[in-house]
Design an enzyme around this catalytic site. Structure first.
Site, PDB file in Angstrom:
ATOM      1  N   LYS A   1       0.809  -1.224   0.000  1.00 16.45           N
ATOM      2  CA  LYS A   1       0.000   0.000   0.000  1.00 16.45           C
ATOM      3  C   LYS A   1       0.838   1.267   0.000  1.00 16.45           C
ATOM      4  CE  LYS A   1      -4.472  -1.802   1.188  1.00 16.45           C
ATOM      5  NZ  LYS A   1      -5.391  -2.252   2.194  1.00 16.45           N
TER       6      LYS A   1
ATOM      7  N   ARG B   1      -3.401 -10.479   4.373  1.00 16.66           N
ATOM      8  CA  ARG B   1      -3.871 -10.458   2.971  1.00 16.66           C
ATOM      9  C   ARG B   1      -2.745  -9.888   2.117  1.00 16.66           C
ATOM     10  NH1 ARG B   1      -6.157  -6.767  -0.506  1.00 16.66           N
ATOM     11  NH2 ARG B   1      -7.858  -7.520  -1.811  1.00 16.66           N
TER      12      ARG B   1
HETATM   13  N1  LIG Z   1     -10.482  -6.969   4.088  1.00 10.13           N
HETATM   14  C1  LIG Z   1      -9.736  -6.223   3.271  1.00 10.13           C
HETATM   15  N2  LIG Z   1     -10.041  -6.132   1.979  1.00 10.13           N
HETATM   16  C2  LIG Z   1      -9.282  -5.374   1.150  1.00 10.13           C
HETATM   17  C3  LIG Z   1      -8.152  -4.677   1.631  1.00 10.13           C
HETATM   18  C4  LIG Z   1      -7.866  -4.778   3.031  1.00 10.13           C
HETATM   19  O1  LIG Z   1      -6.909  -4.194   3.564  1.00 10.13           O
HETATM   20  N3  LIG Z   1      -8.662  -5.558   3.791  1.00 10.13           N
HETATM   21  N4  LIG Z   1      -7.393  -3.942   0.789  1.00 10.13           N
HETATM   22  C5  LIG Z   1      -7.659  -3.890  -0.517  1.00 10.13           C
HETATM   23  C6  LIG Z   1      -6.724  -3.227  -1.457  1.00 10.13           C
HETATM   24  O2  LIG Z   1      -5.868  -4.154  -2.111  1.00 10.13           O
HETATM   25  P1  LIG Z   1      -6.038  -4.596  -3.643  1.00 10.13           P
HETATM   26  O3  LIG Z   1      -4.754  -5.129  -4.118  1.00 10.13           O
HETATM   27  O4  LIG Z   1      -7.194  -5.495  -3.792  1.00 10.13           O
HETATM   28  O5  LIG Z   1      -6.281  -3.221  -4.377  1.00 10.13           O
HETATM   29  P2  LIG Z   1      -7.443  -2.738  -5.364  1.00 10.13           P
HETATM   30  O6  LIG Z   1      -8.504  -2.148  -4.525  1.00 10.13           O
HETATM   31  O7  LIG Z   1      -6.811  -1.710  -6.245  1.00 10.13           O
HETATM   32  O8  LIG Z   1      -7.916  -3.924  -6.145  1.00 10.13           O
HETATM   33  C7  LIG Z   1      -8.874  -4.486  -1.065  1.00 10.13           C
HETATM   34  N5  LIG Z   1      -9.611  -5.288  -0.163  1.00 10.13           N
HETATM   35  N1  LIG Z   2      -8.175  -0.385  -2.139  1.00 12.21           N
HETATM   36  C1  LIG Z   2      -7.021   0.249  -1.751  1.00 12.21           C
HETATM   37  C2  LIG Z   2      -5.899   0.114  -2.503  1.00 12.21           C
HETATM   38  C3  LIG Z   2      -4.721   0.752  -2.111  1.00 12.21           C
HETATM   39  C4  LIG Z   2      -4.688   1.510  -0.948  1.00 12.21           C
HETATM   40  C5  LIG Z   2      -3.435   2.191  -0.540  1.00 12.21           C
HETATM   41  O1  LIG Z   2      -2.432   2.095  -1.262  1.00 12.21           O
HETATM   42  O2  LIG Z   2      -3.395   2.802   0.544  1.00 12.21           O
HETATM   43  C6  LIG Z   2      -5.855   1.656  -0.193  1.00 12.21           C
HETATM   44  C7  LIG Z   2      -7.022   1.011  -0.592  1.00 12.21           C
HETATM   45 MG   LIG Z   3      -8.720  -5.694  -5.244  1.00 11.00          MG
END
Ligand SMILES: Nc1nc2c(c(=O)[nH]1)N=C(COP(=O)(O)OP(=O)(O)O)CN2
Ligand SMILES: Nc1ccc(C(=O)O)cc1
Ligand SMILES: [Mg+2]
Length: 464
Positions: free
Chosen positions: A408, A443
């Site tokens: 993140k 995760r």
């Molecule tokens: N429970 C939970 N769910 C989540 C969380 C998180 O911290 N906790 N972070 C996310 C962001 O990561 P992602 O790689 O899926 O990013 P995106 O929103 O761009 O798909 C998306 N989903």
């Molecule tokens: N869905 C999310 C994806 C990325 C970040 C973050 O980089 O802080 C936060 C939420």
């Molecule tokens: Mg996602």
């Protein structure tokens, strides 16, 4: 005691216990049967795995307590509970011996009942840690008419009991084929949840997993499993800061065929839990019908009014994540006057209450502070540093926690690594901190690397 044509609503507390077969499944069926008989299950405690008392040569029990509303008199309630026990196959072979389900009335309003078949308050409840602990979770401060103990609250009585021979572990069910989570077991392993974004625009891996390429999907899922993932979290819409929604039909077309494919064509995934990362009730419902075990809603039901009832109806495990607003507005919603830990704790308590009101059982809930969602960099770091404190906040005890720091923005800011997919080392530090703080699930995108980090962090921090 109520009279025959009394239709007043009474509040009762019922102890739930099982030590045979699919124990949590039995407790869940008993709750459903109570509701079918018109007994409203208002709230449930956590479930605890406890060593047997009295008859020691039997399997551990699952114990909990539920609060119900009923118009039945105590004896009528007893009759219904006994018929549910019998219907679920309870056979009393030895007194206090193994049983598929045990439903005991603990309290009924403020009444004292002394009947040849029934004593209220339940005669043995004050000596049983596994009854008092879940009861205190539901009514920590109330006084009930315990003969000879009128002035005593349950909590102080619980604390005065001798410690049980082995600590009761709170227990969360993911599925009948997945190991139960024991968030209060200091020796538990950290589960790795692998992220599978079937999106063109996710912040670190957008476009990497095209949803229509099922051969690539098979390879990815196999490699996640071979690398140590026990849960796969499938997402069909990015919720990165500033992202715009893609719409339900598009989201469904990305995730449902993939879940079906995993469930029908990848036998290695049979013991792996599938989680659906969505805030839409319809997507959650269809994903569960296709084989998902967990509903992961970043908004804890706030973005779709049908979500909590849908979660309850599916009976699946759920992740309630803390966020505020929407992905478009959340970056500005970072004011926490009592500090981010207290603020997140208070707002998660509200979501737990809303989930319970919708009929979601406590032992199906996993919590998540929502790193990067309505938090600034310092707040993300505080949540990582103070996870241990957040886990102990009043009303949040006994739940498992998921942490989602992977790649993140706050990691990019600290390290100067612009490209999110290259934030692997920074992510490793956050995974280690998550384990140190007591996370049950992390995760992550970099499954192989973070599996190693979690194993070493477990070896350092998870000591009995
Ligand atoms: N429970 C939970 N769910 C989540 C969380 C998180 O911290 N906790 N972070 C996310 C962001 O990561 P992602 O790689 O899926 O990013 P995106 O929103 O761009 O798909 C998306 N989903
Ligand atoms: N869905 C999310 C994806 C990325 C970040 C973050 O980089 O802080 C936060 C939420
Ligand atoms: Mg996602």
């Amino acid at each position: 005691m109520g009279t025959e044509n009394d239709t007043r609503i009474h509040r009762a507390f019922i102890a739930l216990g099982s030590n045979m077969g699919d124990r949590i499944g039995m407790v869940e069926r008993a709750c459903l049967e109570m509701e079918r008989a018109g007994i409203k299950v208002k709230r449930t405690s956590s479930l605890f795995e406890t060593a047997p008392m009295y008859v020691l040569d039997q399997d551990p029990f699952i114990n909990g307590v539920c609060e119900v509303q009923t118009t039945l008199t105590p004896i009528e309630l007893l009759d219904v509970l006994q018929s549910i026990e019998n219907g679920l196959g309870r056979k009393k072979i030895i007194d206090k011996g193994p049983r598929s389900i045990d439903l005991d009335i603990l309290l009924y309003d403020q009444e004292i009942v002394n009947h040849e078949r029934l004593h209220i308050p339940h005669k043995l409840m004050l000596e049983r840690d596994f009854v008092l602990r879940p009861l205190c979770q539901l009514i920590p401060h109330e006084q009930f008419p315990i003969p000879g103990k009128k002035a005593e609250t349950f909590l102080s009585h619980l604390n005065s009991l001798p410690a049980p021979p082995s600590a009761p572990f709170s227990t969360t069910q993911i599925s009948s084929t997945f190991p139960t989570l024991h968030p209060t077991d200091p020796g538990r392993p950290t589960h790795i949840m692998a992220i599978l974004n079937l999106t063109p625009d996710s912040f670190s891996d957008g476009g990497l997993h095209p949803p229509t390429d099922l051969t690539a999907l098979t390879n990815t899922v196999r490699s996640f499993i071979a690398s140590g993932a026990t849960i796969i979290d499938i997402g069909g819409e990015s919720t990165r800061p500033g992202s715009a929604p893609v719409g339900e039909a598009e989201e469904l077309s990305r995730v449902i065929p993939a879940i079906k494919h995993i469930r029908t064509s990848i036998p290695e995934a049979d013991n792996i839990a599938i989680s659906i990362d969505t805030y839409r009730a319809r997507v959650a419902e269809e994903a569960c019908a296709a084989g998902a075990d967990i509903i992961n809603d970043v908004s804890s039901g706030l973005m779709d009014p049908d979500m909590l009832p849908t979660m309850a109806r599916t009976g699946k495990s759920v992740i309630l994540m803390h966020m505020r607003g929407t992905p478009t507005t959340m970056t500005k919603l970072t004011h926490y006057p009592d500090g981010v830990v207290n603020g997140v704790a208070a707002e998660l308590r509200d979501r737990i209450r809303a989930a319970e009101d919708a009929g979601i059982r406590r032992w199906r809930i996993i919590l998540d502070p929502g790193l990067g969602f309505a938090k600034n960099q310092l707040q993300d770091l505080t949540l990582l540093r103070d996870l241990g404190r957040l886990r102990c906040a009043e009303g949040l005890e006994y739940f498992p926690w998921l942490m989602g720091p992977s790649r993140k923005r706050f990691i990019g800011r600290i390290t100067g690594v612009e490209k999110a997919s290259e934030r692997v080392w920074g992510t490793a530090a956050t995974v280690s901190a998550s384990v140190a703080g007591g996370a049950d699930i992390v995760r992550v995108h970099d499954v192989k690397e973070m599996w190693q980090v979690a194993r070493v962090a477990d070896a350092i921090y998870r000591v009995e």
